[in-house]
Design a protein around this motif. Sequence first.
Motif: not given
Lengths: 111, 115
Positions: A32, A34, A36, A93, A99, B31, B50, B100-105
């Motif tokens: 995965y 991303i 940014y 990831k 990450y 997470y 987590y 969904s465990s992905e994506t982070q902000y």
Amino acid sequence: GESVGLHLPTLSVQEGDNSIINCAYSNSASDYFIWYKQESGKGPQFIIDIRSNMDKRQGQRVTVLLNKTVKHLSLQIAATQPGDSAVYFCAEKPGTYKYIFGTGTRLKVLA
Amino acid sequence: EPEVTQTPSHQVTQMGQEVILRCVPISNHLYFYWYRQILGQKVEFLVSFYNNEISEKSEIFDDQFSVERPDGSNFTLKIRSTKLEDSAMYFCASGGTSSSSETQYFGPGTRLLVL
């Protein structure tokens, strides 16, 4: 990994042109990714993501391409605008809870 | 739109002092992460959290660092005895839902200066 220090790769583009920012990732197990955008003094802002079972994903004015064979990721920005000026990072990831960020590319949009 | 918030925005401390950096993640995220960014360098992973425990930590995250989620909304990073080289921007991030465990902000960061 080692840091780049203060000298980030820089891409300068004319306003209205398309931009392509590249990233080489390190771990073949990464599933995965991303992209940014980071403006000065701010936190990284999510732009677009892609899973390893895809090779292309499009968003609004942005497209991410993934080449797993050579572990390469690119971000294409269409019709680049002054507000696109920032540092762009890719993140991979390699596991469930972590990450890894790339060193970043500074995009400068010329009026 | 929900966002990650962090306090304080800036912190100046003397070497050897303890600091606590605070974060409020996005409410339905599961997470939580801390990263740091030394001036002009890339973002470095410190720790992920987590289910009320540390999931993974980097070699940077030694015994001087700890994380806590004391009340179900805040997520804190404590540095017990700060060193000059701890000076950096510290970013909190949250991500992942039950589907969904992905994506982070990321939050806006706390700039820590150790004198």
